[in-house]
Design an enzyme around this catalytic site. Structure first.
Site, PDB file in Angstrom:
ATOM      1  CG  HIS A   1      -1.860   1.164   1.292  1.00 14.45           C
ATOM      2  ND1 HIS A   1      -3.206   0.997   1.569  1.00 14.45           N
ATOM      3  CD2 HIS A   1      -1.689   2.499   1.119  1.00 14.45           C
ATOM      4  CE1 HIS A   1      -3.807   2.174   1.553  1.00 14.45           C
ATOM      5  NE2 HIS A   1      -2.910   3.111   1.289  1.00 14.45           N
TER       6      HIS A   1
ATOM      7  CG  HIS B   1      -0.765   7.063  -0.990  1.00 15.36           C
ATOM      8  ND1 HIS B   1      -1.993   7.194  -1.593  1.00 15.36           N
ATOM      9  CD2 HIS B   1      -0.986   6.384   0.159  1.00 15.36           C
ATOM     10  CE1 HIS B   1      -2.923   6.630  -0.830  1.00 15.36           C
ATOM     11  NE2 HIS B   1      -2.332   6.116   0.241  1.00 15.36           N
ATOM     12  CG  LEU B   2       4.975   5.616  -5.664  1.00 20.31           C
ATOM     13  CD1 LEU B   2       5.434   4.783  -6.866  1.00 20.31           C
ATOM     14  CD2 LEU B   2       6.165   5.990  -4.793  1.00 20.31           C
ATOM     15  NE  ARG B   3       0.529  11.887  -2.157  1.00 23.37           N
ATOM     16  CZ  ARG B   3      -0.480  11.426  -1.422  1.00 23.37           C
ATOM     17  NH1 ARG B   3      -1.464  10.743  -1.971  1.00 23.37           N
ATOM     18  NH2 ARG B   3      -0.499  11.629  -0.121  1.00 23.37           N
TER      19      ARG B   3
ATOM     20  CG  ASN C   1      -5.060   8.506  -3.255  1.00 24.64           C
ATOM     21  OD1 ASN C   1      -4.001   8.028  -3.653  1.00 24.64           O
ATOM     22  ND2 ASN C   1      -5.187   9.044  -2.063  1.00 24.64           N
TER      23      ASN C   1
ATOM     24  CE  LYS D   1      -7.776   1.943  -0.636  1.00 26.99           C
ATOM     25  NZ  LYS D   1      -6.715   2.896  -0.366  1.00 26.99           N
TER      26      LYS D   1
ATOM     27  CG  HIS E   1      -9.929   4.239   3.285  1.00 27.00           C
ATOM     28  ND1 HIS E   1      -8.750   4.924   3.395  1.00 27.00           N
ATOM     29  CD2 HIS E   1     -10.707   4.677   4.308  1.00 27.00           C
ATOM     30  CE1 HIS E   1      -8.798   5.751   4.433  1.00 27.00           C
ATOM     31  NE2 HIS E   1      -9.983   5.616   5.001  1.00 27.00           N
TER      32      HIS E   1
ATOM     33  CG  HIS F   1      -4.884   2.122   5.721  1.00 27.83           C
ATOM     34  ND1 HIS F   1      -6.234   2.067   5.950  1.00 27.83           N
ATOM     35  CD2 HIS F   1      -4.722   2.864   4.600  1.00 27.83           C
ATOM     36  CE1 HIS F   1      -6.847   2.753   5.004  1.00 27.83           C
ATOM     37  NE2 HIS F   1      -5.957   3.236   4.180  1.00 27.83           N
TER      38      HIS F   1
ATOM     39  CG  LEU G   1      -7.703  10.439   7.596  1.00 29.45           C
ATOM     40  CD1 LEU G   1      -8.479  11.181   6.526  1.00 29.45           C
ATOM     41  CD2 LEU G   1      -8.558  10.255   8.855  1.00 29.45           C
TER      42      LEU G   1
ATOM     43  CG  ASP H   1      -1.569   4.796   4.062  1.00 29.33           C
ATOM     44  OD1 ASP H   1      -1.671   5.194   2.890  1.00 29.33           O
ATOM     45  OD2 ASP H   1      -2.310   5.203   4.984  1.00 29.33           O
TER      46      ASP H   1
ATOM     47  CG  HIS I   1      -0.042  15.149   2.053  1.00 30.80           C
ATOM     48  ND1 HIS I   1      -0.977  15.363   1.058  1.00 30.80           N
ATOM     49  CD2 HIS I   1      -0.438  14.020   2.688  1.00 30.80           C
ATOM     50  CE1 HIS I   1      -1.907  14.415   1.107  1.00 30.80           C
ATOM     51  NE2 HIS I   1      -1.598  13.581   2.088  1.00 30.80           N
TER      52      HIS I   1
ATOM     53  CB  ALA J   1      -4.991  12.614   6.326  1.00 34.92           C
TER      54      ALA J   1
HETATM   55  C1  NCD Z   1      -3.603   8.964   2.126  1.00 37.05           C
HETATM   56  C2  NCD Z   1      -3.197  10.018   1.089  1.00 37.05           C
HETATM   57  O1  NCD Z   1      -2.726  11.066   1.471  1.00 37.05           O
HETATM   58  O2  NCD Z   1      -3.363   9.755  -0.106  1.00 37.05           O
HETATM   59  N1  NCD Z   1      -3.607   9.576   3.419  1.00 37.05           N
HETATM   60  C3  NCD Z   1      -3.505   8.968   4.610  1.00 37.05           C
HETATM   61  O3  NCD Z   1      -3.641   9.631   5.654  1.00 37.05           O
HETATM   62  N2  NCD Z   1      -3.281   7.684   4.696  1.00 37.05           N
HETATM   63  C4  NCD Z   1      -4.911   8.370   1.758  1.00 37.05           C
HETATM   64  C5  NCD Z   1      -5.271   7.107   2.508  1.00 37.05           C
HETATM   65  O4  NCD Z   1      -4.632   6.078   2.338  1.00 37.05           O
HETATM   66  O5  NCD Z   1      -6.223   7.156   3.299  1.00 37.05           O
HETATM   67 ZN    ZN Z   2      -3.244   5.059   1.676  1.00 35.64          ZN
END
Ligand code: NCD
Ligand code: ZN
Length: 346
Positions: free
Chosen positions: A14, A16-18, A42, A100, A137, A175, A220, A248, A252, A264
């Protein structure tokens, strides 16, 4: 005393690479240590078609330093308009590994997620048929449900009914943050798995709120009471195949975290393995670390474990940057509030 530890190369189930500048900054942080990762969809706009997943995969590969062997495993973002045939084709073509489910409004960029779970029933049935896992989620968004109860209520009101209605659907509870999540995953058999993040093994809700608000510990699902953190530690260090690492890691920029309404997400890619080794050692479970980071995840997803290995060595406290730089501004690296002694040496 053990001071080196060799593990099959880990995977992150899990991540996030943006995109753009952020992608270029954070992708190497994960690829340095991890062989594969499930990439969260996302983005803005979200990754909803096989073609978008394929294009995003190319952008990820292009962001990696030359000679890096890292395999992004792509996902689609489920919406109420997802077409089951398109999804099945993307899965059959090998463009996606999973789908997802974000409840609409639950987290970062979840506005296009699902509000009416009945609307996605045909898609879920098709996914069960073709063996495509659903990453969930697991939080309700009802305003009358306390944010600390959102996961437990989701299990009862949404997840359990979905699994009863679609017993062949393979589901990953993403998560998990509660004892209820740990217990539900334990009872779910081979078709149910759960990812656990690095940071939820370290922080409870006091770390976010006591003695001043700490935006860098806000993610989150939000961290819960200490009893839940301890339940997560026990699950992660148990070796039980139901549980595997999904960091996760969710970068940011500080500018977006340190706001009256801050984003978050905890960014842990840089120091995750050092933190995990410290945590597992504290719990006398270093012998279970490989199951959590490198064996249980591939087993759930029906993939071979990696054949190459990484070695961690114990020594003086590890130095890692407080922040990593991006051209959009710095991103703060998760502070585990303890010295870390295990460094990845090969
Ligand atoms: C994640 C995000 O910023 O994309 N944020 C987080 O707090 N985990 C989204 C997610 O996995 O809920
Ligand atoms: Zn996530």
């Amino acid at each position: 005393m053990t001071d080196t530890l060799t593990l099959r190369s880990p995977d992150d189930w899990h991540l996030h690479l943006r995109d753009g500048a952020m992608l270029r900054a954070v992708a190497p942080e994960t690829a340095r240590h991890f062989a594969r990762a499930i990439i969260m969809p996302n983005l803005v706009p979200p990754v909803v078609t096989g073609a978008q997943a394929a294009a995003y995969r190319e952008r990820i590969l292009a962001a990696l330093p030359d000679g890096t062997s890292f395999q992004p495993l792509m996902t689609l973002y489920l919406t109420e308009d997802t077409n089951p045939d398109d999804l099945a084709k993307a899965h059959a073509d090998g463009l996606i590994m999973a789908v997802k489910l974000y409840p609409a409004g639950a987290t970062t960029n979840s506005a296009s997620g699902v509000a009416d779970f009945d609307k996605v029933r045909p898609v879920l049935e098709r996914m069960a048929e073709i063996g495509c896992p659903l990453c969930v989620h697991g939080e309700v968004v009802d305003s009358d449900v306390d944010i600390f109860d959102r996961e437990a209520v989701f299990i009862d009101r949404v997840l359990d009914p979905i699994r009863r209605a679609t017993p062949d659907l393979r589901v990953v509870m993403e998560h998990i943050t509660t004892k209820q999540g740990v217990d539900y995953a334990a009872e779910g058999g081979a078709s149910l798995g759960a990812t656990i993040t690095t940071h939820h093994l370290v922080i409870n809700r006091n770390h976010i709120l006591a003695g001043g608000i700490k935006p860098h510990y806000y993610c989150l699902p939000v961290a819960k009471r200490e009893e839940h953190r301890l339940a997560l530690r026990k699950a992660a260090t148990s070796g039980d195949p139901s549980y595997f690492l999904g960091t996760d890691s969710a970068p940011h920029t500080d500018a977006n975290k340190l706001l009256p309404c801050g984003c978050a997400g905890c960014f842990t890619a840089t120091n995750t393995l050092s933190i995990l080794a410290e945590v597992f050692e504290q719990d006398n479970a270093l012998d279970k670390l490989e199951a959590f980071t490198s064996l249980n995840g591939p087993r759930f997803y029906g993939l071979p474990a990696n054949t190459d290995t990484i070695t961690l060595t114990k020594g003086d406290p590890v130095k890692y940057p407080d922040q990593i730089e991006t051209t959009d501004g710095p991103v703060t690296v998760f502070d585990p509030m303890m010295p870390l002694h295990w460094r990845v040496t090969t």
